[in-house]
Design a protein around this motif. Structure first.
Motif, mmCIF file in Angstrom:
data_model
loop_
_atom_site.group_PDB
_atom_site.id
_atom_site.type_symbol
_atom_site.label_atom_id
_atom_site.label_comp_id
_atom_site.label_asym_id
_atom_site.label_seq_id
_atom_site.Cartn_x
_atom_site.Cartn_y
_atom_site.Cartn_z
ATOM 1 N N THR A 198 0.804 -1.227 0.000
ATOM 2 C CA THR A 198 0.000 0.000 0.000
ATOM 3 C C THR A 198 0.835 1.275 0.000
ATOM 4 N N THR A 199 2.096 1.204 0.425
ATOM 5 C CA THR A 199 2.960 2.388 0.412
ATOM 6 C C THR A 199 4.411 1.936 0.547
ATOM 7 N N LEU A 200 5.340 2.883 0.473
ATOM 8 C CA LEU A 200 6.753 2.535 0.649
ATOM 9 C C LEU A 200 7.063 2.268 2.114
ATOM 10 N N HIS A 201 7.934 1.297 2.330
ATOM 11 C CA HIS A 201 8.369 0.928 3.676
ATOM 12 C C HIS A 201 9.896 0.863 3.699
ATOM 13 N N LEU A 202 10.472 1.295 4.811
ATOM 14 C CA LEU A 202 11.915 1.227 5.014
ATOM 15 C C LEU A 202 12.233 0.072 5.951
ATOM 16 N N PHE A 203 13.026 -0.871 5.446
ATOM 17 C CA PHE A 203 13.522 -1.978 6.256
ATOM 18 C C PHE A 203 15.044 -1.869 6.323
ATOM 19 N N GLN A 204 15.583 -2.222 7.496
ATOM 20 C CA GLN A 204 17.016 -2.022 7.724
ATOM 21 C C GLN A 204 17.556 -3.153 8.593
ATOM 22 N N THR A 205 18.796 -3.557 8.309
ATOM 23 C CA THR A 205 19.455 -4.547 9.160
ATOM 24 C C THR A 205 19.498 -4.043 10.600
ATOM 25 N N ASN A 206 19.167 -4.903 11.523
ATOM 26 C CA ASN A 206 19.132 -4.538 12.935
ATOM 27 C C ASN A 206 20.547 -4.583 13.521
ATOM 28 N N VAL A 207 21.060 -3.443 13.934
ATOM 29 C CA VAL A 207 22.415 -3.363 14.489
ATOM 30 C C VAL A 207 22.383 -3.832 15.946
ATOM 31 N N PRO A 208 23.209 -4.818 16.329
ATOM 32 C CA PRO A 208 23.228 -5.312 17.707
ATOM 33 C C PRO A 208 24.016 -4.361 18.611
ATOM 34 N N LYS A 209 23.392 -3.262 18.959
ATOM 35 C CA LYS A 209 24.123 -2.189 19.638
ATOM 36 C C LYS A 209 24.248 -2.429 21.134
ATOM 37 N N SER A 210 25.305 -1.869 21.690
ATOM 38 C CA SER A 210 25.467 -1.881 23.143
ATOM 39 C C SER A 210 24.815 -0.653 23.756
ATOM 40 N N HIS A 211 24.804 0.451 22.993
ATOM 41 C CA HIS A 211 24.156 1.675 23.462
ATOM 42 C C HIS A 211 23.969 2.632 22.291
ATOM 43 N N ASP A 212 23.243 3.711 22.545
ATOM 44 C CA ASP A 212 23.043 4.778 21.560
ATOM 45 C C ASP A 212 23.948 5.952 21.881
ATOM 46 N N VAL A 213 24.194 6.773 20.855
ATOM 47 C CA VAL A 213 24.823 8.080 21.053
ATOM 48 C C VAL A 213 24.014 9.104 20.266
ATOM 49 N N ARG A 214 23.628 10.164 20.951
ATOM 50 C CA ARG A 214 23.091 11.327 20.237
ATOM 51 C C ARG A 214 24.200 12.370 20.218
ATOM 52 N N LEU A 215 24.523 12.817 19.022
ATOM 53 C CA LEU A 215 25.655 13.723 18.815
ATOM 54 C C LEU A 215 25.164 15.007 18.167
ATOM 55 N N VAL A 216 25.569 16.131 18.723
ATOM 56 C CA VAL A 216 25.230 17.431 18.144
ATOM 57 C C VAL A 216 26.491 18.023 17.526
ATOM 58 N N ALA A 217 26.422 18.306 16.227
ATOM 59 C CA ALA A 217 27.538 18.931 15.503
ATOM 60 C C ALA A 217 27.096 20.306 15.034
ATOM 61 N N THR A 218 27.994 21.286 15.138
ATOM 62 C CA THR A 218 27.668 22.654 14.745
ATOM 63 C C THR A 218 28.612 23.133 13.645
ATOM 64 N N GLY A 219 28.140 24.154 12.943
ATOM 65 C CA GLY A 219 28.871 24.643 11.787
ATOM 66 C C GLY A 219 30.216 25.260 12.101
ATOM 67 N N ASN A 220 30.485 25.554 13.374
ATOM 68 C CA ASN A 220 31.790 26.113 13.735
ATOM 69 C C ASN A 220 32.785 25.045 14.166
ATOM 70 N N GLY A 221 32.479 23.787 13.849
ATOM 71 C CA GLY A 221 33.457 22.723 14.070
ATOM 72 C C GLY A 221 33.339 21.960 15.366
ATOM 73 N N ARG A 222 32.328 22.223 16.152
ATOM 74 C CA ARG A 222 32.188 21.531 17.437
ATOM 75 C C ARG A 222 31.348 20.265 17.300
ATOM 76 N N VAL A 223 31.650 19.267 18.134
ATOM 77 C CA VAL A 223 30.806 18.080 18.260
ATOM 78 C C VAL A 223 30.651 17.767 19.746
ATOM 79 N N HIS A 224 29.454 17.348 20.128
ATOM 80 C CA HIS A 224 29.176 16.933 21.500
ATOM 81 C C HIS A 224 28.428 15.617 21.442
ATOM 82 N N GLY A 225 29.026 14.562 21.974
ATOM 83 C CA GLY A 225 28.403 13.248 21.971
ATOM 84 C C GLY A 225 27.926 12.867 23.362
ATOM 85 N N VAL A 226 26.726 12.312 23.433
ATOM 86 C CA VAL A 226 26.171 11.836 24.702
ATOM 87 C C VAL A 226 25.770 10.375 24.532
#
Length: 320
Positions: A198-226
């Motif tokens: 009925t519509t498009l679906h996105l399927f993806q290999t499931n990564v066996p992760k130990s944890h997540d990281v949310r990372l914020v990158a800014t145009g002045n060259g900074r990165v902050h990972g949590v």
């Protein structure tokens, strides 16, 4: 000479915008707010076209701001205009379109530094574009397919060690007068039926992760990972399922990941990216998505990572 202004196009209670506004104020910048929901009851605009573009002012509850004083704009999701109840529905639709294209056209014509420009943000919301850009920039990206063919989806599900379904855009649905989130969901080949057609679906290999990281990158060259961790198996699959079980910690970002993040921002002409990664036990970082307008303020709350300061520096043109 008037003090340069950083314009906050956001709701006054938007957490990310408040953090950035406070960081700008600490740096001595003049900050002005404009919430599109104020118009036309609590705000107005008058501009005239000159030799170098639109000149004039916008005004709101805090007073007036001259557009030629605006040197940078921090943009969050615009809110609906607040028209008087006396308008009919056709009048309301007409007024909304006119206001949207009027304000949008004037704001986007400003010769200002945007974090980030609305046109670039709109492009960057497309998840397939995110994934293709991520591959070109050197990220590890899980094997993926987009299809509305049930047989292709089942074949893909059988080809790896596990597959998940993800929405390409709408992560919220309204059903039975309730708003529901669409989470990252493991699927088996046997569970995939003809409704896929009925519509498009996105399927993806499931990564066996130990944890997540949310990372914020800014145009002045900074990165902050949590790093975001949980002992809840469902939360490890999608941390939005189990906020109460999550722990947070600032984490070092590998050089190759930082370089790829800034290459990604450059490729899509963004000044801010909020990246999500799955990190596996061997230390590999797998790109999941980059939400140009995703939330990060709670991570600064939890870890003290100076994300707002980096964004303020980008708005002021201060290099890392």
């Amino acid at each position: 000479m008037p003090t340069p202004v950083v314009l906050m196009l956001a709701e006054r209670d938007d957490a990310e915008a408040v953090y950035v506004s406070d960081a700008l104020a600490m740096r001595g910048a003049r900050v002005a707010w404009f919430d599109t929901a104020w118009f036309p009851v609590r705000a107005d605009m008058t501009v005239r076209l000159g030799d170098d573009g639109w000149r004039g002012e916008i005004s709101g509850p805090d007073g007036a701001v001259r557009l030629d004083d605006v040197t940078a704009v921090y943009y969050r999701q615009s809110q609906p205009f607040s028209f008087p109840g006396t308008l009919s529905e056709p009048e309301r639709r007409f007024a909304s379109v006119e206001a949207r294209f009027g304000f949008g056209g004037v704001f986007m014509s400003l010769p200002a530094r945007w974090v980030s420009h609305p046109a670039r943000l709109a492009d960057a919301e497309y998840r397939p574009l995110q994934m293709a850009t991520a591959v070109r920039c050197g990220f590890r990206v899980p094997a993926s397919t987009i299809t509305n063919r049930p047989d292709e989806a089942r074949d893909f599900a059988r080809s790896g060690s596990g597959v998940v379904y993800k929405a390409t855009m709408h992560k919220l649905i309204s059903e039975d007068e309730r708003v529901k989130l669409i989470y990252t969901t493991p699927v088996s080949a046997d569970a995939i039926d003809d409704r896929v057609a009925t519509t498009l679906h996105l399927f993806q290999t499931n990564v066996p992760k130990s944890h997540d990281v949310r990372l914020v990158a800014t145009g002045n060259g900074r990165v902050h990972g949590v790093a975001i961790r949980t002992d809840d198996p469902s939360g490890r699959q999608d941390f939005r399922v189990a906020y109460g079980s999550l722990t947070y910690e600032s984490t070092d970002v590998p050089d190759e990941v930082a370089r790829a993040c800034h290459a990604y921002l450059k490729a899509l002409e963004l000044e801010l990216g909020v990246f999500d990664f799955a990190v596996t036990g061997d230390g590999a970082w797998w790109f999941l998505e980059c939400g140009p307008g995703s939330q990060w303020a709670w991570l600064e709350d939890e870890t003290g990572a100076p994300i707002a300061g980096s964004i303020a520096g980008t708005l002021l043109g201060v290099a890392a």
